[in-house]
Design a protein around this motif. Sequence first.
Motif, PDB file in Angstrom:
ATOM      1  N   THR A 161      17.735  37.670  33.110  1.00  0.00           N
ATOM      2  CA  THR A 161      17.367  37.377  31.732  1.00  0.00           C
ATOM      3  C   THR A 161      17.138  35.883  31.591  1.00  0.00           C
ATOM      4  O   THR A 161      17.918  35.079  32.116  1.00  0.00           O
ATOM      5  N   TYR A 162      16.083  35.513  30.898  1.00  0.00           N
ATOM      6  CA  TYR A 162      15.739  34.112  30.705  1.00  0.00           C
ATOM      7  C   TYR A 162      15.682  33.835  29.215  1.00  0.00           C
ATOM      8  O   TYR A 162      15.086  34.595  28.467  1.00  0.00           O
ATOM      9  N   ARG A 163      16.296  32.736  28.810  1.00  0.00           N
ATOM     10  CA  ARG A 163      16.316  32.385  27.400  1.00  0.00           C
ATOM     11  C   ARG A 163      15.857  30.944  27.226  1.00  0.00           C
ATOM     12  O   ARG A 163      16.179  30.080  28.044  1.00  0.00           O
ATOM     13  N   THR A 164      15.139  30.716  26.186  1.00  0.00           N
ATOM     14  CA  THR A 164      14.753  29.360  25.807  1.00  0.00           C
ATOM     15  C   THR A 164      15.028  29.187  24.329  1.00  0.00           C
ATOM     16  O   THR A 164      15.229  30.163  23.600  1.00  0.00           O
ATOM     17  N   SER A 165      15.041  27.944  23.910  1.00  0.00           N
ATOM     18  CA  SER A 165      15.224  27.632  22.502  1.00  0.00           C
ATOM     19  C   SER A 165      14.104  26.676  22.107  1.00  0.00           C
ATOM     20  O   SER A 165      13.860  25.679  22.787  1.00  0.00           O
ATOM     21  N   LEU A 166      13.424  26.996  21.018  1.00  0.00           N
ATOM     22  CA  LEU A 166      12.274  26.222  20.570  1.00  0.00           C
ATOM     23  C   LEU A 166      12.536  25.739  19.148  1.00  0.00           C
ATOM     24  O   LEU A 166      13.013  26.511  18.314  1.00  0.00           O
ATOM     25  N   THR A 167      12.252  24.457  18.899  1.00  0.00           N
ATOM     26  CA  THR A 167      12.424  23.930  17.548  1.00  0.00           C
ATOM     27  C   THR A 167      11.180  23.159  17.113  1.00  0.00           C
ATOM     28  O   THR A 167      10.544  22.476  17.920  1.00  0.00           O
ATOM     29  N   TRP A 168      10.848  23.312  15.851  1.00  0.00           N
ATOM     30  CA  TRP A 168       9.750  22.583  15.215  1.00  0.00           C
ATOM     31  C   TRP A 168      10.156  22.320  13.783  1.00  0.00           C
ATOM     32  O   TRP A 168      10.794  23.175  13.134  1.00  0.00           O
TER      33      TRP A 168
END
Length: 171
Positions: free
Chosen positions: A9-16
């Motif tokens: 499982t791969y997780r990322t976190s994105l913010t804008w």
Amino acid sequence: MTDEAHVHTYRTSLTWEGTTASGYQHYDRAHRLTAAPAAVGLDLTADPAFRGDPSRLNPEQLLVAAASSCQLLSFLAVAAAARLDVVSYRDEVEAVMPGDDPPMRITRIDLRPRIVLADTAAARPTDERLAHLCAVAHRECFIANSLTSEVVVTPAFSWVGDPGADAPIGT
């Protein structure tokens, strides 16, 4: 039922943050991507063709980089299993995204690795054997297997000490 030990499982976190209130022409495309446990994040944007900042990476470049990196890692694994000593691997990659063929997508990725191998006491593998190992690596590349884009690998092999083995790509 899937064996949980074999599921990655791969997780990322994105913010804008910003505002789109002024319309498409004016909102900031800059955003940040992190992927724990990596300590380094990426500052991203849109492709300059879509009003992004050309000094930052964009999602299209990340897709192309992922395909190149995965082919490298797959080839190194295959070469190591075949007891080949790879000492250098450089790749100049090109991808195309036609604007007149909806839906917008990258349709082709061309990988052109230049692979330098050490000369060992053992007999050198044939060009056919090296091409076969590169094809095996391509079949095992999970990024290429995850894409609908055509991914073409055109390797060039040389041996340490061969003329041009250390020449920059493009010469």
